[in-house]
Design an enzyme around this catalytic site. Structure first.
Site, PDB file in Angstrom:
ATOM      1  N   GLY A  48       0.692  -1.119  -0.052  1.00 19.12           N
ATOM      2  CA  GLY A  48       0.071  -0.010  -0.004  1.00 19.12           C
ATOM      3  C   GLY A  48       0.867   1.181   0.107  1.00 19.12           C
ATOM      4  CD  GLU A  64       1.619   2.851  -3.562  1.00 20.98           C
ATOM      5  OE1 GLU A  64       2.348   2.170  -3.163  1.00 20.98           O
ATOM      6  OE2 GLU A  64       1.652   3.795  -4.011  1.00 20.98           O
ATOM      7  CD  GLU A 121      11.457 -12.567   2.386  1.00 20.43           C
ATOM      8  OE1 GLU A 121      11.062 -14.045   2.169  1.00 20.43           O
ATOM      9  OE2 GLU A 121      12.182 -11.995   3.134  1.00 20.43           O
TER      10      GLU A 121
END
Length: 166
Positions: A48, A64, A121
Protein backbone atom coordinates in the site's frame (compact mmCIF):
# COMPACT_ATOMS: atom_id res chain seq x y z
CA UNK A 1 15.01 7.13 2.66
CA UNK A 2 14.61 5.55 6.10
CA UNK A 3 11.57 5.91 8.30
CA UNK A 4 10.57 5.29 11.86
CA UNK A 5 7.07 4.66 13.13
CA UNK A 6 5.83 5.63 16.55
CA UNK A 7 2.61 4.49 18.13
CA UNK A 8 1.24 6.10 21.27
CA UNK A 9 4.67 7.50 22.09
CA UNK A 10 4.69 10.85 23.94
CA UNK A 11 8.14 11.60 22.52
CA UNK A 12 6.99 11.14 18.91
CA UNK A 13 7.59 14.17 16.70
CA UNK A 14 4.70 16.43 15.76
CA UNK A 15 3.31 15.65 12.28
CA UNK A 16 3.78 18.19 9.51
CA UNK A 17 1.71 16.39 6.86
CA UNK A 18 -1.40 14.26 6.47
CA UNK A 19 -1.32 11.60 3.76
CA UNK A 20 -4.29 9.73 2.35
CA UNK A 21 -3.25 6.14 1.67
CA UNK A 22 -4.66 2.76 0.75
CA UNK A 23 -3.52 -0.77 1.50
CA UNK A 24 -4.86 -4.21 0.68
CA UNK A 25 -5.06 -7.62 2.26
CA UNK A 26 -4.50 -9.81 -0.78
CA UNK A 27 -4.98 -13.55 -0.36
CA UNK A 28 -4.18 -16.50 -2.57
CA UNK A 29 -6.33 -19.60 -3.11
CA UNK A 30 -4.77 -21.19 0.00
CA UNK A 31 -5.77 -18.30 2.27
CA UNK A 32 -2.22 -17.01 2.63
CA UNK A 33 -1.70 -13.25 2.85
CA UNK A 34 0.57 -11.25 0.55
CA UNK A 35 3.15 -9.26 2.54
CA UNK A 36 6.26 -7.28 1.77
CA UNK A 37 9.34 -6.65 3.89
CA UNK A 38 9.88 -2.91 3.68
CA UNK A 39 13.33 -1.68 2.72
CA UNK A 40 12.99 1.56 4.73
CA UNK A 41 12.41 -0.06 8.14
CA UNK A 42 12.85 -3.84 7.72
CA UNK A 43 9.32 -4.59 8.93
CA UNK A 44 6.70 -6.74 7.23
CA UNK A 45 3.66 -4.87 5.93
CA UNK A 46 0.67 -5.04 3.66
CA UNK A 47 1.26 -3.55 0.22
CA UNK A 48 0.00 0.00 0.00
CA UNK A 49 0.94 3.63 -0.12
CA UNK A 50 -0.06 7.23 -0.65
CA UNK A 51 -2.85 8.27 -2.98
CA UNK A 52 -1.99 10.30 -6.07
CA UNK A 53 -4.20 13.23 -7.10
CA UNK A 54 -5.53 11.19 -10.05
CA UNK A 55 -6.35 8.13 -7.89
CA UNK A 56 -9.51 6.94 -6.23
CA UNK A 57 -8.89 5.08 -2.96
CA UNK A 58 -9.60 1.65 -4.50
CA UNK A 59 -7.51 2.68 -7.52
CA UNK A 60 -4.66 3.65 -5.19
CA UNK A 61 -4.72 0.19 -3.60
CA UNK A 62 -4.73 -1.50 -7.03
CA UNK A 63 -1.82 0.68 -8.25
CA UNK A 64 0.26 0.25 -5.08
CA UNK A 65 -0.15 -3.54 -5.01
CA UNK A 66 0.91 -3.70 -8.68
CA UNK A 67 3.93 -1.43 -8.09
CA UNK A 68 5.07 -3.22 -4.94
CA UNK A 69 4.30 -6.87 -5.73
CA UNK A 70 3.72 -7.25 -9.48
CA UNK A 71 0.18 -8.54 -9.01
CA UNK A 72 -2.99 -7.18 -10.55
CA UNK A 73 -5.83 -7.28 -8.04
CA UNK A 74 -9.57 -6.84 -7.81
CA UNK A 75 -10.99 -5.12 -4.72
CA UNK A 76 -13.54 -7.40 -3.04
CA UNK A 77 -14.35 -5.55 0.18
CA UNK A 78 -13.28 -3.21 2.93
CA UNK A 79 -11.31 -4.17 6.05
CA UNK A 80 -11.51 -0.71 7.60
CA UNK A 81 -10.37 2.88 7.92
CA UNK A 82 -7.29 3.63 10.01
CA UNK A 83 -6.79 7.22 11.18
CA UNK A 84 -5.35 6.93 14.68
CA UNK A 85 -3.49 10.16 15.58
CA UNK A 86 -1.24 8.14 17.90
CA UNK A 87 0.44 6.64 14.80
CA UNK A 88 3.18 8.95 13.50
CA UNK A 89 5.65 8.16 10.70
CA UNK A 90 8.89 10.15 10.51
CA UNK A 91 11.13 10.12 7.42
CA UNK A 92 14.79 11.11 7.24
CA UNK A 93 13.92 13.97 4.84
CA UNK A 94 12.04 15.76 7.66
CA UNK A 95 8.51 14.74 6.75
CA UNK A 96 6.53 13.59 9.79
CA UNK A 97 3.19 12.24 8.71
CA UNK A 98 -0.11 11.10 9.98
CA UNK A 99 -1.76 8.69 7.63
CA UNK A 100 -5.40 8.22 6.75
CA UNK A 101 -5.36 4.64 5.45
CA UNK A 102 -8.23 2.72 3.95
CA UNK A 103 -7.52 -1.01 3.92
CA UNK A 104 -9.28 -3.17 1.34
CA UNK A 105 -9.79 -6.89 0.80
CA UNK A 106 -8.57 -8.08 -2.59
CA UNK A 107 -7.84 -11.08 -4.77
CA UNK A 108 -5.31 -11.61 -7.53
CA UNK A 109 -6.54 -11.45 -11.12
CA UNK A 110 -3.17 -11.42 -12.94
CA UNK A 111 0.44 -10.38 -12.94
CA UNK A 112 3.43 -12.13 -11.49
CA UNK A 113 5.36 -11.78 -8.25
CA UNK A 114 8.13 -9.18 -8.32
CA UNK A 115 10.07 -7.33 -5.64
CA UNK A 116 10.07 -3.54 -6.01
CA UNK A 117 12.79 -1.16 -4.90
CA UNK A 118 10.65 -0.43 -1.81
CA UNK A 119 10.98 -4.00 -0.52
CA UNK A 120 13.60 -6.60 0.20
CA UNK A 121 11.16 -9.52 0.01
CA UNK A 122 7.57 -10.20 -1.06
CA UNK A 123 5.77 -13.44 -0.26
CA UNK A 124 2.56 -15.11 0.80
CA UNK A 125 2.37 -15.89 4.51
CA UNK A 126 0.10 -18.39 6.21
CA UNK A 127 -1.98 -16.62 8.88
CA UNK A 128 -0.59 -18.99 11.53
CA UNK A 129 2.92 -17.65 10.79
CA UNK A 130 2.12 -13.93 11.15
CA UNK A 131 3.10 -13.68 14.82
CA UNK A 132 6.70 -14.67 14.01
CA UNK A 133 7.22 -11.72 11.65
CA UNK A 134 8.52 -8.31 12.79
CA UNK A 135 5.63 -5.95 12.07
CA UNK A 136 4.34 -2.59 13.28
CA UNK A 137 1.27 -2.81 15.57
CA UNK A 138 -0.86 -0.86 13.09
CA UNK A 139 -0.25 -3.54 10.44
CA UNK A 140 -1.12 -6.28 12.93
CA UNK A 141 -4.36 -4.47 13.75
CA UNK A 142 -5.43 -4.47 10.09
CA UNK A 143 -4.54 -8.14 9.74
CA UNK A 144 -6.38 -8.97 12.96
CA UNK A 145 -9.51 -7.22 11.70
CA UNK A 146 -9.24 -9.07 8.39
CA UNK A 147 -8.74 -12.46 10.04
CA UNK A 148 -11.69 -11.93 12.40
CA UNK A 149 -13.85 -11.43 9.29
CA UNK A 150 -15.71 -8.65 11.06
CA UNK A 151 -19.34 -8.15 9.94
CA UNK A 152 -18.69 -4.43 9.36
CA UNK A 153 -15.51 -2.55 8.44
CA UNK A 154 -13.43 -1.08 11.26
CA UNK A 155 -14.07 2.66 11.51
CA UNK A 156 -11.47 3.73 14.04
CA UNK A 157 -11.63 4.86 17.63
CA UNK A 158 -13.74 7.97 18.21
CA UNK A 159 -12.43 10.76 20.39
CA UNK A 160 -8.73 9.86 20.23
CA UNK A 161 -6.63 13.05 20.21
CA UNK A 162 -2.95 13.83 20.59
CA UNK A 163 -1.72 16.73 22.78
CA UNK A 164 -0.50 18.58 19.66
CA UNK A 165 -3.99 18.39 18.11
CA UNK A 166 -5.84 20.69 20.47
Amino acid sequence: MARTEDYDAPEAPTPNSLVVAASAVVTDDQGRILLQRRRDNGLWALPGGGMDMADSLPGCAVREVKEETGYDIKITGLVGTYTDPRHVIAYTDGEVRRQFNVCFRARIVGGELTVSDESTEVRFVDPTDLDALPMHPTQRLRLDHFLKNRPAPYRGRPGTRRPWSR
